[in-house]
Design an enzyme around this catalytic site. Sequence first.
Site, PDB file in Angstrom:
ATOM      1  N   GLN A   1       9.307  -6.434   5.551  1.00 27.09           N
ATOM      2  CA  GLN A   1       8.715  -6.369   6.889  1.00 27.09           C
ATOM      3  C   GLN A   1       8.518  -7.765   7.477  1.00 27.09           C
ATOM      4  O   GLN A   1       8.788  -8.009   8.656  1.00 27.09           O
ATOM      5  CB  GLN A   1       7.374  -5.632   6.818  1.00 27.09           C
ATOM      6  CG  GLN A   1       6.556  -5.720   8.106  1.00 27.09           C
ATOM      7  CD  GLN A   1       5.293  -4.897   8.045  1.00 27.09           C
ATOM      8  OE1 GLN A   1       5.345  -3.699   8.276  1.00 27.09           O
ATOM      9  NE2 GLN A   1       4.161  -5.513   7.765  1.00 27.09           N
TER      10      GLN A   1
ATOM     11  N   ASP B   1       4.345  -7.019   2.080  1.00 25.37           N
ATOM     12  CA  ASP B   1       5.425  -6.289   2.759  1.00 25.37           C
ATOM     13  C   ASP B   1       6.506  -7.311   3.096  1.00 25.37           C
ATOM     14  O   ASP B   1       6.678  -7.704   4.248  1.00 25.37           O
ATOM     15  CB  ASP B   1       4.887  -5.610   4.019  1.00 25.37           C
ATOM     16  CG  ASP B   1       3.811  -4.590   3.681  1.00 25.37           C
ATOM     17  OD1 ASP B   1       4.155  -3.528   3.157  1.00 25.37           O
ATOM     18  OD2 ASP B   1       2.618  -4.889   3.896  1.00 25.37           O
TER      19      ASP B   1
ATOM     20  N   GLU C   1      -9.366  -6.864   0.839  1.00 26.25           N
ATOM     21  CA  GLU C   1      -9.400  -8.322   0.665  1.00 26.25           C
ATOM     22  C   GLU C   1      -8.051  -8.974   1.051  1.00 26.25           C
ATOM     23  O   GLU C   1      -8.019 -10.117   1.498  1.00 26.25           O
ATOM     24  CB  GLU C   1      -9.792  -8.627  -0.788  1.00 26.25           C
ATOM     25  CG  GLU C   1     -10.302 -10.017  -1.051  1.00 26.25           C
ATOM     26  CD  GLU C   1     -11.292 -10.570  -0.025  1.00 26.25           C
ATOM     27  OE1 GLU C   1     -11.068 -11.730   0.406  1.00 26.25           O
ATOM     28  OE2 GLU C   1     -12.270  -9.879   0.367  1.00 26.25           O
ATOM     29  N   GLY C   2      -6.947  -8.224   0.903  1.00 27.77           N
ATOM     30  CA  GLY C   2      -5.636  -8.762   1.302  1.00 27.77           C
ATOM     31  C   GLY C   2      -5.608  -9.058   2.798  1.00 27.77           C
ATOM     32  O   GLY C   2      -5.192 -10.140   3.232  1.00 27.77           O
ATOM     33  N   HIS C   3      -6.094  -8.095   3.598  1.00 27.98           N
ATOM     34  CA  HIS C   3      -6.159  -8.327   5.048  1.00 27.98           C
ATOM     35  C   HIS C   3      -7.124  -9.470   5.359  1.00 27.98           C
ATOM     36  O   HIS C   3      -6.839 -10.317   6.197  1.00 27.98           O
ATOM     37  CB  HIS C   3      -6.699  -7.088   5.780  1.00 27.98           C
ATOM     38  CG  HIS C   3      -5.855  -5.862   5.652  1.00 27.98           C
ATOM     39  ND1 HIS C   3      -6.235  -4.776   4.904  1.00 27.98           N
ATOM     40  CD2 HIS C   3      -4.661  -5.543   6.189  1.00 27.98           C
ATOM     41  CE1 HIS C   3      -5.313  -3.834   4.998  1.00 27.98           C
ATOM     42  NE2 HIS C   3      -4.342  -4.265   5.754  1.00 27.98           N
TER      43      HIS C   3
ATOM     44  N   MET D   1      -3.232  -1.966  10.208  1.00 30.78           N
ATOM     45  CA  MET D   1      -3.459  -0.540  10.478  1.00 30.78           C
ATOM     46  C   MET D   1      -4.861  -0.157  10.009  1.00 30.78           C
ATOM     47  O   MET D   1      -5.147   1.026   9.765  1.00 30.78           O
ATOM     48  CB  MET D   1      -2.401   0.311   9.779  1.00 30.78           C
ATOM     49  CG  MET D   1      -0.989  -0.014  10.295  1.00 30.78           C
ATOM     50  SD  MET D   1       0.186   1.339  10.130  1.00 30.78           S
ATOM     51  CE  MET D   1       0.183   1.585   8.380  1.00 30.78           C
TER      52      MET D   1
ATOM     53  N   LEU E   1      -9.206  -1.943   5.976  1.00 32.59           N
ATOM     54  CA  LEU E   1      -9.077  -3.348   5.577  1.00 32.59           C
ATOM     55  C   LEU E   1      -9.581  -3.584   4.166  1.00 32.59           C
ATOM     56  O   LEU E   1     -10.608  -3.058   3.752  1.00 32.59           O
ATOM     57  CB  LEU E   1      -9.861  -4.230   6.556  1.00 32.59           C
ATOM     58  CG  LEU E   1      -9.416  -4.137   8.022  1.00 32.59           C
ATOM     59  CD1 LEU E   1     -10.222  -5.117   8.872  1.00 32.59           C
ATOM     60  CD2 LEU E   1      -7.927  -4.391   8.181  1.00 32.59           C
TER      61      LEU E   1
END
Length: 284
Positions: free
Chosen positions: A159, A156, A42-44, A37, A40
């Site tokens: 998810q 998540d 560092e995780g993305h 979504m 952004l």
Amino acid sequence: MSHMAEMPETVTTVAALRARIAKVRAAGARIGLVPTMGALHEGHLSLVRETRARCGATVVSIFVNPAQFAPHEDFARYPRTFESDCAKLAGLADLVFAPSVGEMYPEGFATRIEIGGPALGLESDFRPRFFSGVATVVAKLLIAAMPDEATFGEKDYQQLLVIRRLVADLGLPIEIAAGETVREADGLALSSRNAYLSPQERKTAARLNIVLREVVKRVQHGASIASAESFGCNALLSHGFGSVDYVAVRDAETLAPIEALEHPARVLAAARVGTTRLIDNTAV
Ligand code: PAF
């Protein structure tokens, strides 16, 4: 000599996405999709890097999906940082898919995917339409891009299991890869919603992971699941969380409640600090 990493090309329609993907597929590339979504962090980017390591072409979708927000939730104030997102993806992603709401949900759109199994309970008890909104948009993104694989973060966790169920149940020939949660030095899981935290709330937020690790220790040392869960709730409240939606130790594959540690388990939690709702989870 240093030179600027190339900005990814952006497409905004499903037709353009399909045309670009058909080209790279014809060239024989494995195609990986990272749905996001935006906003952004560092995780993305770690999901994108992992995807890039396995695939010849990496596509990142950026779409703040209205269908997964309840009317009282933060859809309007969710951070939208498209320009800087694209700059972060320079040299990492080959293509960005950034559709409008009208492209994803055209006039007359009337379909919603409902999921049972891992979608039941936990998040669904507090966000009843969340997973149907996620499943609907993820199914649309997967069908639009038809990648060989798609990557989702373990942050998540529920998810991730819901999407695995969705893909298996719809028979989509797409591998679902999981990326490990990236954390700040004090353990706070990276999240776009951390941007909402005041400095004091940010300090409290770090307790979430510390408490989850303490819950894990307790069950591993023989405490009952129920007592470890209630320890977790009370500890979060005493550290300054305003409310706790759940601290739950569940079967890691099905998310069914468990009474003892017989199979791999996962501890999951959702709690509110100020007006920000945070979630986290960790393996037991
Ligand atoms: O995890 C997210 O960012 C979103 O729920 C997803 C999977 C991109 C669907 O909108």
